[in-house]
Scaffold this motif. Structure first.
Motif, mmCIF file in Angstrom:
data_model
loop_
_atom_site.group_PDB
_atom_site.id
_atom_site.type_symbol
_atom_site.label_atom_id
_atom_site.label_comp_id
_atom_site.label_asym_id
_atom_site.label_seq_id
_atom_site.Cartn_x
_atom_site.Cartn_y
_atom_site.Cartn_z
ATOM 1 N N GLY A 75 0.811 -1.213 0.000
ATOM 2 C CA GLY A 75 0.000 0.000 0.000
ATOM 3 C C GLY A 75 0.841 1.257 0.000
ATOM 4 N N SER A 76 1.924 1.268 0.777
ATOM 5 C CA SER A 76 2.796 2.441 0.839
ATOM 6 C C SER A 76 3.443 2.722 -0.510
ATOM 7 C CB SER A 76 3.874 2.230 1.909
ATOM 8 O OG SER A 76 4.711 3.353 1.987
ATOM 9 N N ASN A 77 3.897 1.677 -1.197
ATOM 10 C CA ASN A 77 4.497 1.855 -2.519
ATOM 11 C C ASN A 77 3.499 2.467 -3.498
ATOM 12 O OD1 ASN A 77 6.996 0.890 -1.808
ATOM 13 N ND2 ASN A 77 6.747 -1.113 -2.729
ATOM 14 N N ILE A 78 2.237 2.044 -3.392
ATOM 15 C CA ILE A 78 1.201 2.585 -4.281
ATOM 16 C C ILE A 78 0.861 4.015 -3.892
ATOM 17 C CG2 ILE A 78 -1.222 2.343 -4.980
ATOM 18 C CD1 ILE A 78 -0.834 -0.698 -4.820
ATOM 19 N N VAL A 79 0.727 4.263 -2.585
ATOM 20 C CA VAL A 79 0.401 5.607 -2.104
ATOM 21 C C VAL A 79 1.457 6.625 -2.554
ATOM 22 C CG1 VAL A 79 0.318 7.034 -0.008
ATOM 23 C CG2 VAL A 79 -1.001 4.925 -0.123
ATOM 24 N N VAL A 214 -2.361 1.663 7.738
ATOM 25 C CA VAL A 214 -0.912 1.498 7.927
ATOM 26 C C VAL A 214 -0.138 2.149 6.789
ATOM 27 C CG1 VAL A 214 0.965 -0.176 8.114
ATOM 28 C CG2 VAL A 214 -1.204 -0.596 9.291
ATOM 29 N N ALA A 215 -0.574 1.913 5.549
ATOM 30 C CA ALA A 215 0.143 2.477 4.401
ATOM 31 C C ALA A 215 0.124 3.999 4.412
ATOM 32 C CB ALA A 215 -0.470 1.955 3.103
ATOM 33 N N LEU A 216 -1.043 4.573 4.691
ATOM 34 C CA LEU A 216 -1.137 6.033 4.731
ATOM 35 C C LEU A 216 -0.307 6.600 5.882
ATOM 36 C CD1 LEU A 216 -4.944 6.440 3.997
ATOM 37 C CD2 LEU A 216 -3.074 7.192 2.522
#
Length: 312
Positions: A75-79, A214-216
């Motif tokens: 998710g972090s990589n996408i964000v 978590v990703a955000l």
């Protein structure tokens, strides 16, 4: 459930504030110790802004929550290359003048793709070893690129971002860096422990919690750094920071999960594939005219929203 939400939000706030000081402190220390500004911008700040992802990934993995760790990392990589880059591009068109699209961008896309392949195949010890070797190779190449381009705009923009009214002093920046690291660890513990419990009590999928909350949360330092750089017109540092963060997230974070000793439950293959696809799309959009228009930024924001149903 309300206390869990409050503690999770507290963890996010501590994480964001601490990581910001960790980035500034470590960057100024690196400059004070004589590292080239390009190296500081690409490597030191990249690792600093990725610290929350790495700490949260390690914390969740050691707790046996590799599902949360993997979802948060993906998710972090996408964000980073949709939501954050899109927000910065909407604020003002991003023009890239440095060599980042020719050198760092291919490395970042390759790292994300390698991580995607490892995640789809099953993150085991062998995959972890491959990711560590790839990380070492990528760092060697980044340092070589930095030395070959001393006049790169990223150097001036890094100095601008780290600028202070007085010469950085070890007596001030060492405590700032250590406290930033300690705060990052504390924020990660608060976030992981309470987000995991929140997911259980609310009956939410760990994938959804990891991909969103978590990703955000772990991407907040990238957002803060990018917005500060964009306000100064330092577009090259914005792009270099986000691409560098994805490279480190994928190789270092992926290796942490792989070495945790437990195979993570399978995140939806479509989400993992989308991570690699979005990384390539962002590179293509930036490389097309060496700039990111507001329309293209809106497209990236739309891509992030469109991917959310895949993890519900």
């Amino acid at each position: 459930m309300l206390p869990l939400v409050a503690l999770s939000v507290l963890g996010l706030v501590v994480l964001a504030l601490a990581a910001d000081h960790l980035v500034l402190g470590s960057g100024r220390l690196a400059e004070r110790l004589g590292l080239q500004p390009v190296v500081v911008g690409v490597v030191v700040i990249g690792f600093g802004t990725s610290a929350p992802e790495l700490v949260v990934t390690a914390t969740a993995s050691l707790r046996g929550r590799t599902d949360l760790a993997l979802a948060g990392l993906v998710g972090s990589n996408i964000v980073n290359v949709t939501l954050i880059l899109g927000v910065c591009g909407l604020a003002a068109a991003l023009a890239v003048r440095s060599s980042v699209l020719r050198r760092e961008a291919p490395l970042s896309v390759a790292a994300v793709t390698l991580f995607a392949i490892a995640a789809l195949s099953g993150l085991g010890f062998g995959a972890g070893a491959v990711l560590v070797v790839a990380l070492a190779g990528a760092l060697v190449l980044l340092l070589r690129f930095a030395r070959q381009a001393p006049g790169d705009p990223v150097a001036a923009e890094t100095a601008d971002y780290l600028e202070t009214s007085v010469r950085p002093r070890l007596a001030a920046e060492v405590p700032r860096t250590l406290l930033g690291l300690a705060g990052t660890l504390l924020g990660a513990q608060l976030l992981v422990a309470n987000a995991s419990e929140l997911a259980i009590q609310a009956g939410l999928s760990p994938d959804l919690v990891g991909f969103t909350l978590v990703a955000l949360g772990t991407s907040l330092p990238e957002l803060v750094t990018s917005l500060q750089a964009q306000r100064r017109g330092d577009s090259d540092l914005v792009v270099g920071n986000l691409l560098g963060s994805n490279l480190i997230n994928s190789l270092a974070g992926g290796a942490v999960i792989a070495f945790a000793g437990t195979a993570p439950p399978a995140l939806a293959p479509a989400v993992i594939a989308a991570m690699a696809g979005v990384s390539g799309l962002t590179w293509a959009l930036l490389a097309r005219g060496k700039r990111l228009s507001r329309r293209e930024s809106a497209l990236l924001l739309g891509v992030y929203v469109a991917l959310l149903p895949l993890v519900t």
